[in-house]
Structure formats: C-alpha cells, structure tokens
Design a protein around this motif. Structure first.
Motif, PDB file in Angstrom:
ATOM      1  N   LYS A 541     -39.659 -10.430 -67.167  1.00 20.24           N
ATOM      2  CA  LYS A 541     -39.781  -9.125 -66.526  1.00 20.24           C
ATOM      3  C   LYS A 541     -38.589  -8.227 -66.840  1.00 20.24           C
ATOM      4  O   LYS A 541     -38.435  -7.160 -66.224  1.00 20.24           O
ATOM      5  N   HIS A 542     -37.749  -8.624 -67.784  1.00 20.63           N
ATOM      6  CA  HIS A 542     -36.600  -7.796 -68.144  1.00 20.63           C
ATOM      7  C   HIS A 542     -37.102  -6.442 -68.658  1.00 20.63           C
ATOM      8  O   HIS A 542     -38.054  -6.380 -69.441  1.00 20.63           O
ATOM      9  N   PRO A 543     -36.497  -5.324 -68.224  1.00 19.12           N
ATOM     10  CA  PRO A 543     -36.997  -3.998 -68.621  1.00 19.12           C
ATOM     11  C   PRO A 543     -37.140  -3.814 -70.122  1.00 19.12           C
ATOM     12  O   PRO A 543     -38.115  -3.199 -70.579  1.00 19.12           O
ATOM     13  N   LEU A 547     -40.618  -3.129 -72.105  1.00 21.62           N
ATOM     14  CA  LEU A 547     -40.791  -1.926 -72.918  1.00 21.62           C
ATOM     15  C   LEU A 547     -41.289  -2.268 -74.320  1.00 21.62           C
ATOM     16  O   LEU A 547     -42.279  -1.700 -74.797  1.00 21.62           O
ATOM     17  N   GLU A 587     -29.920   1.915 -67.613  1.00 22.53           N
ATOM     18  CA  GLU A 587     -31.340   2.103 -67.326  1.00 22.53           C
ATOM     19  C   GLU A 587     -32.099   2.752 -68.477  1.00 22.53           C
ATOM     20  O   GLU A 587     -33.143   3.379 -68.269  1.00 22.53           O
ATOM     21  N   SER A 590     -35.766   1.072 -68.841  1.00 21.93           N
ATOM     22  CA  SER A 590     -36.681   1.341 -67.733  1.00 21.93           C
ATOM     23  C   SER A 590     -37.082   2.814 -67.698  1.00 21.93           C
ATOM     24  O   SER A 590     -38.238   3.141 -67.395  1.00 21.93           O
ATOM     25  N   ARG A 591     -36.160   3.702 -68.020  1.00 22.29           N
ATOM     26  CA  ARG A 591     -36.493   5.132 -68.032  1.00 22.29           C
ATOM     27  C   ARG A 591     -37.514   5.438 -69.127  1.00 22.29           C
ATOM     28  O   ARG A 591     -38.496   6.157 -68.907  1.00 22.29           O
ATOM     29  N   GLN A 593     -39.573   3.335 -70.507  1.00 21.49           N
ATOM     30  CA  GLN A 593     -40.856   2.704 -70.203  1.00 21.49           C
ATOM     31  C   GLN A 593     -41.648   3.523 -69.190  1.00 21.49           C
ATOM     32  O   GLN A 593     -42.864   3.694 -69.329  1.00 21.49           O
ATOM     33  N   ASN A 594     -40.979   4.027 -68.168  1.00 20.67           N
ATOM     34  CA  ASN A 594     -41.682   4.827 -67.161  1.00 20.67           C
ATOM     35  C   ASN A 594     -42.319   6.055 -67.799  1.00 20.67           C
ATOM     36  O   ASN A 594     -43.473   6.410 -67.508  1.00 20.67           O
TER      37      ASN A 594
END
Length: 923
Positions: A541-543, A547, A587, A590-591, A593-594
């Motif tokens: 589950k690592h960002p 991604l 981040e 995660s940014r 990927q969002n």
C-alpha cells in the motif's frame, strides 16, 4: 579568497537587483493584459472568467504594493542566499533582524508541485544563462562540482519571492492563486535579462563559465570494499570494479571457481542440514537471466575470461575517440554479494527482504498457459517476456550535461571507472552536508547521489533500448558504481533487489512497451526511494507502489480499449513531472496519484458518448431508486404496527410508492395527495362500528378512488390489474360498512388516529438507514430499464443476461422479489480491485471476451463496462459481479498489480533455482 568572493558577489548582487527591480516595475501591465486575454478566451466557465477579472482588478489596484513587496522580498532572500553559498561565505545577513523569514520553508513551498513547476519554468526559459551562472559561482568559490543550490541567484529565489509577496497581501485564495501563477508566467519571460546582467558582472571580473575536469587516478591494486586480497591476486575495488568487465562482483565462469553451477542452490548436504549458497554471485546472475526470460547459464558471455584473454583490457566499445582502459582481472575467489553470504536459499532471502512469510518446502507449482487465477492470494504466473537481457555495456550512455544545468541535447558515453570515481566524489561531499535531522540508518549519501542521477542522467525515451531492442536496466549497468557508494550490505541488497524487479517489469507484457520505456527512465528515483523508505519493498500500500501500479494498469487498459491518446498524454505529463523531482519531495506520489485518479475516473466516464450517456442514465435511475427506497422505508415503518391484508400491504410498499416517487419528479402537490391517500385508504377498509364513521366513509370514497385511479394510470398499471384492485376494495368497503372483518377483528382506529400514525410519512422529510437500502434492491433494475427506455439507449443490463433471475408474480399484485442480500464481505474482498480501468475476462456462456470497467457507481451498486466487440456499454450490479468473480466466470486480467507480479515472479524464480537437485546428490 573570502574577500575576493565578497567583492565579486556584492557587485554581482547590485547588477542582479538593479535588473530585477527594472523588470518588476514593468511586469504589472503585461500581467494585467495577459489576464484580460485569458478571461476573454473561450473554453473557460463564467466563474473562472469572474475570478480572472477580479484578479486583474486587484493587480492594478495594488500595483505599487505588489512591486514593493517583490523588491523587498528579493532583497531579504538575497541576504540569506548569499550567506549560504557553498557554506563558506557568510557575511552579516539582514535576516539577523528578521528571524521570521527563512530561505527554506519546505512545508509551504517546496512540498507543492505548483511551486516546483514555476521554478522549473524559470529554469527552462533561462536555461543556458543559469547554467553559466552556476559554473561561474563554482569557479568563484574554487569548487569542482557545480550545484544550482549553491547559486545565490538561482530560480528558486524568484519563485519564493513571488509567493511571499502575494501571500503577504492576504487576498482571497482564488485571487492569490491566479496572481501567483500569472506573475510567475510573466516574469519567466523577462528573467533572461536579469540573469544576463549577473553573468556580465562576473565576466567583467574575469570569472568565466568554464570548469576544468579533474580526474583522480585509481590505485594500482585497489582492495575490495570490506575484503582483503591474498595470493598476489587483485580484487575488484571501487575505482576499477567488476562492472568494467561487464559482470557483477563475484560472477565468474565455472572453470574459474572449479565447481558445478547446475543446481546446488540452497541444497542440503549429506548431514541433511541446509548448506550455504554456493557461488552466490553466479547464482544471482542466473536469477537475473531467469527473471528476464532467458535460460540460466553458468556464466555470462562477458566474464573475466574475456578480459583476461585480451590482456586485461576491455575492447574500445565506449565510442569514438575514447581510450581503452586497462583494468585488473577479477579475482577468482571473489565471494559475491555480501548480503547473500551464509544464506541457505535465495528465495528465503528475498522473502525476508519483501516482508513475506517463509514458504513451505514444496515443489514449485506451475499453472498451464491458459490458466487465469483471479484470487488475490493466487501466485502470479510469470508473464511471457521478451528474450534477452540488456547487456552491461560499461557505458552510462544517457549521461548528459552534469549538475550545471538541465538535460542536454546530445548523449555522451562515460567509462564506468570514470563514472564511479565521479559519483564517489559527489558522495564524499554530500556526506559532509547530511542534515542532523536525518533518521538513523537512512542512506542520505547514496540517496542524494541517486537524486542527482535521476534528474540529470536519466536517458531520453529513444535511448532506453539497446542494440537488440531490449529496454535497458540502468541499475544493472551501473551496479558497481552504486555498490561502491553503498554504506553496508543492506544497501547493496536493495540495489540488487530493485534491479531484479526491473528485470521483470521492463519485460512485463501486461505493461505496454511505451510505458515500460518511461518506467525504465525512473529507475534511479525508485532505487533512491527504496533506500530511503524501507516500507517501499514490504508494503504493497506504499503510495509510490500504488501510483506506479495504477499508471501501468491504466496504460494497459487504454491499449486494450483503443483509447490511448488522452491517457497517454496525461501519463507523459506525470513522467515529466517525476523526472523534474526526486523522491525527497514530500507527498509527491500521493499527490500525483490523487490527481491521476481523478483524471482517469473523469476520462473513462466522459470521453465516449455511449459511455457518457449510459453513466448519466445510471445516475438518473439511482436518484429515482433512492427516492423510491426512502419512501418505501418510511411507508414500511408506518405499516409495521397495523393489521393489513398481505397483498394490500404489498401494494402500498411497492406500487403506490412507485406512484408517489413518479409524482414527486414533476408535481409535488399531487405527490402529497398520494401520500395523504395512504392513511385514508387504510382506514376505509377497517370495520366501521359508528354511524358517523360510516357516513364519513361514504362521503370520502369518490375522491379516494379517483386519486387512486389517477396514481395507477400514472405508473401505467394494466387495466385488468386495476379492476382487480377496485373489485377487492369494493368488497372490503362493503364489509367495513357492515362492521365485518375477515379473521380476527382489528383494533378499531379512528381517522385522526390513523393520520397520526402516518405523521412522519405525510408531513416529514423521508430518511433511510444504509442497511435498509438493500431491502429494496429488487427495484434497481426496474428503474434502470425505465430510464434507458426513456433515453433510447441500447445499453445492456447484464444481470438479466448473465444470472437469468426469474421474477415470479402471483395474484393481482406483483409479489415482492426477495432482495439479493449479497454478503458484504464478498464485496469488500474485491473493493480495491473493482475500479475504473480494471480489465475483466468474461468466461460465461452468454459472453466471452474482455471488458473494461469504465465507471464504478460511488455508492457501490453497479459498474458500467466497455465490452469488446460491442458498440454500446453494459451495466452490471456489484453483487452480480462479485458472485461471478467467486464462481470464476469473470476474472481479472491482471491477477496482481505490476509490483506484486514482479516480486512474486522473482521469488518464484528463486524458489525454482533453490529446488534444483545438484548433480552430486543425484550421483
């Protein structure tokens, strides 16, 4: 030296500041004109136009205030940056009196991609001038390495200046964002003149933009890192390592080591106890070949014997004009990678590295070519791979203009020894600057070197394939250079493991070729991340893993549905963003990927008209269904304590609720009449013992029956069914007038008491618990069919075709279809995999082929699919999809995500080698 630097920088600062102030004074009119043009352009909403106009008005009104703020902020930032150049020149800073202004504020600026993109835009617009200025500053301080960070006039300051100046005005967020972006855009076109002025000032003082290259000669007989040589034989050292002979440390031919290299990997000795891996370097090389799809050979073609046969020299493959480098032969007794010393099985070592449970000692099971495991726990089958491994060319063919600036236009070829020495020089300087806040055990030195390699040395896409067409494994090519910088065996293990993962990922046929090429350009960044964050290899589950897995899955989906262009463009933009940053940006993954997830969801939902219309139809049917479910839930609560004939109760809960829901779409007054009819009609069939009640019923019947007929006509109820209902009511009213009831007489209820029972239903807003919705799922398909018919959409409702559910009816009123109470845990099992762009393989009698999930209903009720060979999409309920997945009639094309496939393929290959029976044991 400091006095000279002080005078030179002071005069350069004066020229830079004068030019900057001149540019700033003229930037407001240009920015205002640009904002006006953007507001007048088409393609933007009225809200965005209003924001643009307001921002322009603010810019003109506060013109002087903005100019002053920009000039003051730049002055303060220059005070600070001049005191930190190469950490040697530290004059008294004006910031001593302003402790609140710091040059670095990562939580506010450097952690945001918008700030970094603005800074990169300044670099792009004044690229060569900034490179020249970086070199001049390095020459001024007598430094051999060139770092933009040490340039006191670097683009970072300009971006920081704009952010500080505008944020200090305390404007509305939308106005602030528009002004920051526009000033950055307008100023980027004018900063070339400012950097030219700074270069001219240093040029006039005799400081040129040329840096001489210094090469440190490696020792004659270098010692291996952490080992001693013996018997007069030289060991591979960090300067001239085994990478120069095209192999890994410890990889020798079978003739050199004098042992059989077939089997014996993690074998058991005569005593039955596990034996240490024999020749781990050789076996590691064989594993590399096995993962990429080539047969595991005892030794690689370009081994030490090749170098030995040429007199200790490597053929001149570096390119025209580069000399042949003499190198010592590899030591025959080299022990191989330190992290494998003493290990009994490579598979076990890899499991520990990936945080997986040890495997039972059992033969490796292989699935047939047609097998398609779909459970998340099923082992991933090794995907067919392109033949061949990228050979170690001993060249870093993508090395470009070094840290002085951005990527160059021509590739240069660098001998491995020179690259290793250069990286060690960078590493030694970085080690002196490691911040005290670094987490113990983190690899800051090697990590920072990898960050520079990622930004400067990542090849262009066209240079990512070798002469055989295989995608280059950059980490394998530069393994020894990286090994020489590793602090311990754990870091060496990480280098090997990430390199082997790329061996699989770069040949994974479930990832499009173009995507594999782009992924290959990020190898240094991913290795940097693996060294910095130990969770990267152990946490699925690592960002970053999420991604990269998502990007590759979406790219595969786009290829399968022949809808490549918009998604390819977005992925290309993401790759460019990641090539500008390293994994140190907070981040970052995660940014991205969002933002990417939002793009994919929107694109797959809207880019094709049939899909877009189908999604809209599903949305409309869902609105109607939820309204129906809310009305039905409140109706059921009101009916729960009343004695009502079963079929009459069912009529109210289904048919009359449908009439109320339909009326509420267009006529709220009529809908209220329908609601008020419920307590009246229920009261009308109760026995009447009082004359007043009988008279009241007689007076109310005509209006009640008229409203009832109106509602039944609205929902299109068949006339025969209406007549059956009216006949039943006529008999019920006759019995009520005579005080007769079937069965046990119900408790007498007056009309006011009946209305009080239905107070919430008639006068309050409908509410429903989430758990109650499932009780009414039987009506979803009916509303779906209704909306599709209204819109004339030929989309298929796949539940009926795939599950063949039969809806039985009895009597004059349709009986309730028992709700499909799907197990919530069943849906939870697939929740993370049923997402937009997931590819499905249908193996049902009605349909065989692949389908792409275009849209997942946010409430988790159904999905919209693009079916191969079908012009229009299909709609499938989530419960049916999960049930068919459990039955194996539908399977995910990707049994696992890319990183998990690579990890399990690597472990599987290692287990297969561990399970080979050595020749000695057979004999």
């Amino acid at each position: 030296m400091h006095m000279v630097a002080n005078e030179s920088l002071s005069s350069t600062r004066a020229e830079f500041s004068h030019a900057f102030h001149h540019v700033v004074e003229g930037i407001v009119p240009a920015a205002a004109e640009s904002l006006l043009s953007k507001a007048a352009a088409g393609g933007i909403s009225s809200t965005e136009q209003r924001y643009m106009v307001n921002a322009r008005s603010t810019l003109l009104e506060k013109r002087d205030e903005i100019i002053t703020a920009l000039q003051v902020s730049m002055t303060q930032l220059l005070d600070r940056s001049l005191s930190t150049a190469y950490s040697t020149f530290r004059p008294v800073s004006a910031l001593e009196h302003n402790k609140e202004l710091a040059l670095l504020d990562s939580s506010t600026f450097e952690s945001t991609l918008r700030f970094n993109e603005m800074t990169q835009n300044f670099r792009n617009r004044s690229e060569q001038l900034i490179i020249d200025l970086n070199i001049r500053i390095a020459v001024l301080f007598g430094q051999d390495d060139i770092r933009e960070r040490e340039n006191p006039f670097r683009p970072y300051l300009v971006s920081r200046c704009i952010f500080l100046a505008i944020e200090g005005l305390k404007l509305l967020p939308e106005t602030e964002a528009i002004l920051i972006e526009q000033l950055g855009e307008s100023l980027s076109t004018a900063m070339s003149a400012v950097y030219q002025a700074a270069n001219n000032a240093l040029e006039q003082q005799g400081i040129s933009a040329h840096l001489s290259l210094k090469i440190t000669k490696a020792p004659e007989k270098p010692q291996a890192r952490g080992t001693a040589t013996g018997g007069g034989q030289a060991a591979a050292g960090p300067g001239y390592s085994s990478m120069q002979t095209g192999i890994f440390p410890g990889v020798q031919s079978a003739a050199q080591v004098g042992v059989s290299t077939v089997g014996a990997f993690g074998a058991f000795g005569v005593s039955g106890q596990p034996q240490a891996i024999q020749n781990p370097g050789v076996r590691l090389e064989q594993l590399f070949q096995s993962v990429r799809g080539k047969p595991a050979s005892p030794a690689v073609a370009t081994g030490p014997a090749v170098a030995a046969s040429s007199g200790g020299q490597v053929p001149a493959t570096y390119g025209a004009g580069l000399p042949v480098i003499s190198m010592p032969a590899a030591a025959p007794g080299s022990p191989g990678p330190a992290w494998l010393q003493g290990a009994t099985a490579l598979g076990g070592a890899l499991r520990r590295a990936f945080g997986e449970a040890p495997a039972a000692q059992a033969p490796v099971q292989y699935q047939g070519a047609d097998a398609l495991p779909y459970h998340s726990s099923a082992p991933a089958a090794t995907a067919p791979a392109t033949a061949g491994i990228s050979a170690s060319t001993n060249l870093f063919q993508s090395a470009q203009v070094d840290n002085a600036g951005s990527s160059g236009h021509e590739m240069i070829q660098v001998p491995a020894a020179m690259l290793a020495a250069h990286l060690q020089n960078i590493e030694s300087q970085l080690r002196q600057k490691i911040e005290p806040s670094v987490v113990p055990g983190a690899s800051m030195a090697l990590g920072k070197v990898l960050g520079q390699m990622h930004k400067v040395m990542a090849p262009e896409s066209a240079a990512m394939t070798d002469e055989r067409g295989d995608i280059r494994n950059l980490l394998r090519e530069q393994k020894d250079a990286l090994y020489s910088l590793a602090q311990d065996s754990d870091e060496q293990m990480t280098i090997d493991i990430v390199s082997m993962l790329f061996e699989f990922m770069l040949s994974d046929e479930l990832v499009p070729l173009s995507m594999r090429v782009e992924l290959g350009r990020l190898q240094f960044m991913i290795l940097q991340l693996a060294l910095k964050d130990k969770d990267f290899l152990t946490n699925e589950k690592h960002p970053a893993r999420l991604l990269f897995n998502r990007i590759c899955s979406v790219a595969f989906c786009a290829q399968q549905i022949d809808d490549v262009e918009p998604i390819t463009e977005e992925i290309s933009r993401i790759i460019k963003t990641m090539l500008r940053h390293d994994s140190e940006v907070p981040e970052l993954f995660s940014r991205i990927q969002n933002r990417f997830e939002t793009f994919v969801t929107r694109e797959l939902r809207t880019n094709q008209a049939p899909v877009r219309r189908t999604v809209k139809a599903v949305g409309e049917s869902e609105i109607r269904f939820m309204r129906f479910a809310c009305i039905a839930a409140v109706m059921s609560k009101a009916l729960s304590k009343l004695t009502v004939e079963a079929s009459f109760r069912s009529f109210f809960r289904i048919n009359w609720v449908a009439a109320i829901e339909m009326a509420e779409r267009t006529d709220s007054i009529q809908a209220r009449r329908y609601r008020l009819l419920v307590p009246d009609l229920l009261w009308s069939v109760y026995p009447k013992t009082e004359a007043d009640d009988r008279n009241l019923l007689s007076s109310m019947l005509p209006a009640m029956l008229g409203t009832l007929r109106h509602g039944l006509d609205l929902i299109g109820w068949e006339k025969t069914k209406q007549q059956k209902l009216m006949n039943w009511l006529a008999e019920a009213h006759s019995n009520a007038q005579r005080g007769i009831s079937e069965g046990k007489p119900p408790q007498p209820v007056s009309l006011p008491q009946m209305h009080e029972r239905f107070e919430q239903f008639t006068n309050q807003a409908d509410t429903i618990e989430h758990s109650e919705i499932q009780e009414h799922d039987f009506a979803r398909e009916q509303f779906m069919t209704e909306v599709l018919a209204e819109l004339g959409l030929p989309a298929k409702i796949l539940d009926t075709e795939l599950k063949k559910q039969n809806a039985a009816t009895e009597g004059f009123i349709p009986m309730e279809i028992s709700p499909n109470k799907s197990d919530k845990s069943q849906q939870d099992k697939y929740q993370d995999r049923i997402i937009s762009a997931a590819m499905l393989d249908f193996k049902t009698p009605q349909y065989k082929g692949r389908a792409c999930i275009r849209w997942v209903n946010p409430n988790g009720s159904n999905v919209v699919l693009s079916m191969s060979g079908e012009e229009f999409p299909g709609i499938l309920s989530m419960s049916a999809l999960c049930e068919l997945l459990d039955q194996g009639k539908i399977r995910f094309v990707e049994t696992e995500a890319m990183f998990e496939r690579a990890i399990h393929s690597l472990i599987k290959s290692a287990d297969a080698m561990d399970n080979e029976v050595p020749d000695q044991v057979i004999r």
